[in-house]
Design a protein around this motif. Structure first.
Motif, PDB file in Angstrom:
ATOM      1  N   ILE A   5      -0.538   5.697  -5.203  1.00 50.81           N
ATOM      2  CA  ILE A   5       0.193   4.545  -4.712  1.00 50.81           C
ATOM      3  C   ILE A   5       1.105   4.023  -5.944  1.00 50.81           C
ATOM      4  O   ILE A   5       2.312   3.825  -5.916  1.00 50.81           O
ATOM      5  CB  ILE A   5      -0.476   3.495  -4.368  1.00 50.81           C
ATOM      6  CG1 ILE A   5      -1.412   3.883  -2.925  1.00 50.81           C
ATOM      7  CG2 ILE A   5       0.353   2.158  -4.113  1.00 50.81           C
ATOM      8  CD1 ILE A   5      -0.472   4.351  -1.709  1.00 50.81           C
ATOM      9  N   ALA A   6       0.294   4.149  -7.036  1.00 53.42           N
ATOM     10  CA  ALA A   6       0.995   3.511  -8.357  1.00 53.42           C
ATOM     11  C   ALA A   6       2.278   4.367  -8.795  1.00 53.42           C
ATOM     12  O   ALA A   6       3.169   4.029  -9.277  1.00 53.42           O
ATOM     13  CB  ALA A   6      -0.239   3.476  -9.504  1.00 53.42           C
ATOM     14  N   LEU A   8       4.414   6.037  -6.891  1.00 48.02           N
ATOM     15  CA  LEU A   8       5.421   6.320  -5.802  1.00 48.02           C
ATOM     16  C   LEU A   8       6.565   5.836  -6.175  1.00 48.02           C
ATOM     17  O   LEU A   8       6.644   4.629  -7.067  1.00 48.02           O
ATOM     18  CB  LEU A   8       4.944   5.523  -4.534  1.00 48.02           C
ATOM     19  CG  LEU A   8       4.001   5.911  -3.598  1.00 48.02           C
ATOM     20  CD1 LEU A   8       3.663   5.007  -2.208  1.00 48.02           C
ATOM     21  CD2 LEU A   8       4.579   7.321  -2.896  1.00 48.02           C
ATOM     22  N   LEU A  10       9.934   3.752  -6.740  1.00 49.26           N
ATOM     23  CA  LEU A  10      10.542   2.487  -6.285  1.00 49.26           C
ATOM     24  C   LEU A  10      11.207   2.331  -4.718  1.00 49.26           C
ATOM     25  O   LEU A  10      10.700   1.392  -4.046  1.00 49.26           O
ATOM     26  CB  LEU A  10      11.561   1.884  -7.222  1.00 49.26           C
ATOM     27  CG  LEU A  10      11.676   0.345  -7.238  1.00 49.26           C
ATOM     28  CD1 LEU A  10      10.344  -0.361  -7.600  1.00 49.26           C
ATOM     29  CD2 LEU A  10      12.471  -0.174  -8.371  1.00 49.26           C
ATOM     30  N   LYS A  13       8.451   2.667  -2.043  1.00 46.29           N
ATOM     31  CA  LYS A  13       7.846   1.392  -2.036  1.00 46.29           C
ATOM     32  C   LYS A  13       8.849   0.303  -1.225  1.00 46.29           C
ATOM     33  O   LYS A  13       8.514  -0.472  -0.224  1.00 46.29           O
ATOM     34  CB  LYS A  13       7.277   0.837  -3.391  1.00 46.29           C
ATOM     35  CG  LYS A  13       6.420   1.627  -3.944  1.00 46.29           C
ATOM     36  CD  LYS A  13       6.129   0.864  -5.462  1.00 46.29           C
ATOM     37  CE  LYS A  13       4.840   2.045  -6.215  1.00 46.29           C
ATOM     38  NZ  LYS A  13       4.647   1.434  -7.425  1.00 46.29           N
ATOM     39  N   LEU A  14      10.216   0.414  -1.730  1.00 39.29           N
ATOM     40  CA  LEU A  14      10.896  -0.499  -1.072  1.00 39.29           C
ATOM     41  C   LEU A  14      10.856  -0.237   0.593  1.00 39.29           C
ATOM     42  O   LEU A  14      11.056  -1.244   1.227  1.00 39.29           O
ATOM     43  CB  LEU A  14      12.400  -0.345  -1.437  1.00 39.29           C
ATOM     44  CG  LEU A  14      13.139  -1.495  -1.363  1.00 39.29           C
ATOM     45  CD1 LEU A  14      12.832  -2.896  -1.800  1.00 39.29           C
ATOM     46  CD2 LEU A  14      14.525  -1.098  -1.943  1.00 39.29           C
ATOM     47  N   VAL A  16       8.911   1.264   2.339  1.00 38.72           N
ATOM     48  CA  VAL A  16       7.579   0.817   2.993  1.00 38.72           C
ATOM     49  C   VAL A  16       7.511  -0.907   3.196  1.00 38.72           C
ATOM     50  O   VAL A  16       6.986  -1.318   4.558  1.00 38.72           O
ATOM     51  CB  VAL A  16       6.336   1.243   1.990  1.00 38.72           C
ATOM     52  CG1 VAL A  16       4.903   0.781   2.727  1.00 38.72           C
ATOM     53  CG2 VAL A  16       6.118   2.764   1.905  1.00 38.72           C
ATOM     54  N   GLY A  17       7.866  -1.402   2.248  1.00 39.79           N
ATOM     55  CA  GLY A  17       7.785  -2.845   2.275  1.00 39.79           C
ATOM     56  C   GLY A  17       8.903  -3.334   3.343  1.00 39.79           C
ATOM     57  O   GLY A  17       8.201  -4.319   4.045  1.00 39.79           O
ATOM     58  N   ILE A  18      10.030  -3.017   3.640  1.00 39.07           N
ATOM     59  CA  ILE A  18      11.011  -3.288   4.566  1.00 39.07           C
ATOM     60  C   ILE A  18      10.412  -3.025   5.905  1.00 39.07           C
ATOM     61  O   ILE A  18      10.589  -3.722   6.998  1.00 39.07           O
ATOM     62  CB  ILE A  18      12.346  -2.606   4.351  1.00 39.07           C
ATOM     63  CG1 ILE A  18      12.704  -3.147   3.056  1.00 39.07           C
ATOM     64  CG2 ILE A  18      13.280  -2.716   5.350  1.00 39.07           C
ATOM     65  CD1 ILE A  18      14.182  -2.749   2.479  1.00 39.07           C
ATOM     66  N   TYR A  20       7.261  -2.826   6.662  1.00 42.70           N
ATOM     67  CA  TYR A  20       6.219  -3.867   7.106  1.00 42.70           C
ATOM     68  C   TYR A  20       6.949  -5.090   7.267  1.00 42.70           C
ATOM     69  O   TYR A  20       6.292  -5.750   8.148  1.00 42.70           O
ATOM     70  CB  TYR A  20       5.319  -4.010   5.776  1.00 42.70           C
ATOM     71  CG  TYR A  20       3.916  -2.859   5.856  1.00 42.70           C
ATOM     72  CD1 TYR A  20       3.022  -2.971   6.849  1.00 42.70           C
ATOM     73  CD2 TYR A  20       3.757  -2.434   4.586  1.00 42.70           C
ATOM     74  CE1 TYR A  20       2.075  -1.898   6.836  1.00 42.70           C
ATOM     75  CE2 TYR A  20       2.623  -1.329   4.321  1.00 42.70           C
ATOM     76  CZ  TYR A  20       1.825  -1.432   5.636  1.00 42.70           C
ATOM     77  OH  TYR A  20       0.785  -0.539   5.553  1.00 42.70           O
ATOM     78  N   ALA A  21       7.688  -5.397   6.529  1.00 41.56           N
ATOM     79  CA  ALA A  21       8.518  -6.741   6.846  1.00 41.56           C
ATOM     80  C   ALA A  21       9.008  -6.871   8.542  1.00 41.56           C
ATOM     81  O   ALA A  21       8.918  -7.726   9.048  1.00 41.56           O
ATOM     82  CB  ALA A  21       9.742  -6.901   5.767  1.00 41.56           C
ATOM     83  N   GLY A  24       6.292  -6.787  10.835  1.00 39.78           N
ATOM     84  CA  GLY A  24       5.724  -8.381  10.689  1.00 39.78           C
ATOM     85  C   GLY A  24       6.500  -9.324  11.652  1.00 39.78           C
ATOM     86  O   GLY A  24       6.008 -10.274  12.268  1.00 39.78           O
ATOM     87  N   TYR A  25       7.924  -9.281  11.305  1.00 41.51           N
ATOM     88  CA  TYR A  25       8.708 -10.111  12.022  1.00 41.51           C
ATOM     89  C   TYR A  25       8.686 -10.076  13.668  1.00 41.51           C
ATOM     90  O   TYR A  25       8.638 -10.789  14.496  1.00 41.51           O
ATOM     91  CB  TYR A  25      10.245  -9.849  11.526  1.00 41.51           C
ATOM     92  CG  TYR A  25      11.321 -10.358  12.473  1.00 41.51           C
ATOM     93  CD1 TYR A  25      11.696 -11.799  12.276  1.00 41.51           C
ATOM     94  CD2 TYR A  25      11.776  -9.848  13.659  1.00 41.51           C
ATOM     95  CE1 TYR A  25      12.718 -12.325  13.045  1.00 41.51           C
ATOM     96  CE2 TYR A  25      12.908 -10.340  14.511  1.00 41.51           C
ATOM     97  CZ  TYR A  25      12.951 -11.589  14.257  1.00 41.51           C
ATOM     98  OH  TYR A  25      14.034 -12.240  15.133  1.00 41.51           O
ATOM     99  N   ALA A  76       6.592  -2.723  16.888  1.00 41.12           N
ATOM    100  CA  ALA A  76       5.817  -3.553  16.266  1.00 41.12           C
ATOM    101  C   ALA A  76       4.562  -3.026  16.007  1.00 41.12           C
ATOM    102  O   ALA A  76       3.900  -2.980  14.685  1.00 41.12           O
ATOM    103  CB  ALA A  76       5.745  -4.748  16.825  1.00 41.12           C
ATOM    104  N   TYR A  78       3.572   0.438  16.116  1.00 39.35           N
ATOM    105  CA  TYR A  78       3.436   1.477  15.041  1.00 39.35           C
ATOM    106  C   TYR A  78       4.337   1.154  13.894  1.00 39.35           C
ATOM    107  O   TYR A  78       4.138   2.257  13.106  1.00 39.35           O
ATOM    108  CB  TYR A  78       4.118   2.825  15.919  1.00 39.35           C
ATOM    109  CG  TYR A  78       3.349   3.223  16.964  1.00 39.35           C
ATOM    110  CD1 TYR A  78       1.936   3.660  16.776  1.00 39.35           C
ATOM    111  CD2 TYR A  78       3.893   3.141  18.257  1.00 39.35           C
ATOM    112  CE1 TYR A  78       1.244   3.989  17.926  1.00 39.35           C
ATOM    113  CE2 TYR A  78       3.147   3.387  19.427  1.00 39.35           C
ATOM    114  CZ  TYR A  78       1.875   4.015  19.164  1.00 39.35           C
ATOM    115  OH  TYR A  78       1.213   4.426  20.416  1.00 39.35           O
TER     116      TYR A  78
END
Lengths: 134, 131
Positions: A5-6, A8, A10, A13-14, A16-18, A20-21, A24-25, A76, A78
């Motif tokens: 993970i460390a 990966l 950037l 990671k971006l 993956v983050g988007i 998840y975002a 979540g929404y 949402a 998956y």
């Protein structure tokens, strides 16, 4: 796992983050519905559902919206990227074994319990760039 | 799956949604914010935030490097498990460790992993706030 993970990049990671975002929404809020002239009846891109203007004014609208909302719930559950990968598998499985697409089957089997969401309609707008992409 | 999603109570959807949105911040800003302030516990991780005392942060030595890497591992653990799973799970493990070994580190897999990786990882923070 921690080292992986460390290390990966950037960009990964971006993404993956988007992802998840968006997921979540999608648990919290209804989809954003855009009515536009597109070639398909409807398309679903993460929290956005684009419905063709012609379909919007036709009797098919309710059914099409239910199907797209079903896809929205699957995205949402998956996460959008996860559903995209699973949908590729479902398409491949369908072609190889000549069976129903299990993702769509899940939606059509439960179409009656899919209540049309409280929607945000940004329409009757024209999005030529969306048509251009498609 | 559709049946399951439709049947979820609103408060659970809200909790999952907030948890996922919170998790997304761990990946979009992929390092903790370091707050340097007088702090009796040395260094502690609170999700996206690491509080560290100046007596550790201002001295350029291997201890500082280890402490920052250790707390960064806790940040990575949270980004993997998501905050609402990581928090309670960590608490259970810390409680077990307290019972089993008398402190929250020795029998706590979260801490053992952070101790293990603290020597292997290098973490150079970019987001530092000093109070």
């Amino acid at each position: 796992m921690i080292g992986f993970i460390a290390s990966l990049p950037l960009l990964v990671k971006l993404i993956v983050g988007i992802n998840y975002a968006f997921a979540g929404y999608m648990y919290i809020a209804p989809p954003v519905i855009i009515v536009a002239d597109i070639e398909q009846e409807a398309i679903n891109i993460a929290p956005i559902i684009v419905i063709d203007t012609e379909v919007f004014y036709s009797d098919k609208f309710d059914n099409v919206l239910r199907v797209e909302y079903g896809k929205y719930l699957q995205s949402a559950y998956y996460t959008p990227v996860g559903r995209f990968i699973i949908s590729l598998l479902a398409d491949g499985w369908q072609m190889l074994f000549n069976t129903d697409n299990f993702l769509l089957k899940d939606i059509y089997d439960n179409i009656d319990i899919l209540a049309p969401p409280k929607i945000i309609i940004i329409g009757d707008l024209k999005f030529p760039y969306i048509r251009g992409i498609l | 799956m559709i049946e399951f999603m439709v049947g979820l109570p609103t408060w659970i959807k809200l909790a999952i949604g907030i948890n996922l949105l919170w998790t997304s911040t761990f990946w979009i800003i992929p390092e903790p914010i370091i707050i340097v302030t007088e702090f009796e516990h040395g260094a502690v991780n609170f999700g996206n935030i690491v509080v560290v005392t100046p007596s550790i942060y201002d001295v350029e030595d291997t201890w500082k490097a280890y402490v920052l890497a250790h707390e960064y591992v806790h940040f990575l653990q949270t980004s993997l498990l998501t905050p609402m799973i990581n928090g309670p799970l960590y608490s259970i493990c810390a409680l077990y460790s307290n019972i089993a070994s008398g402190n929250q580190w020795d029998a706590n897999p979260f801490e053992q992993q952070a101790i293990d990786w603290g020597d292997k990882l290098t973490f150079n923070p970019h987001l530092v706030i000093r109070f």
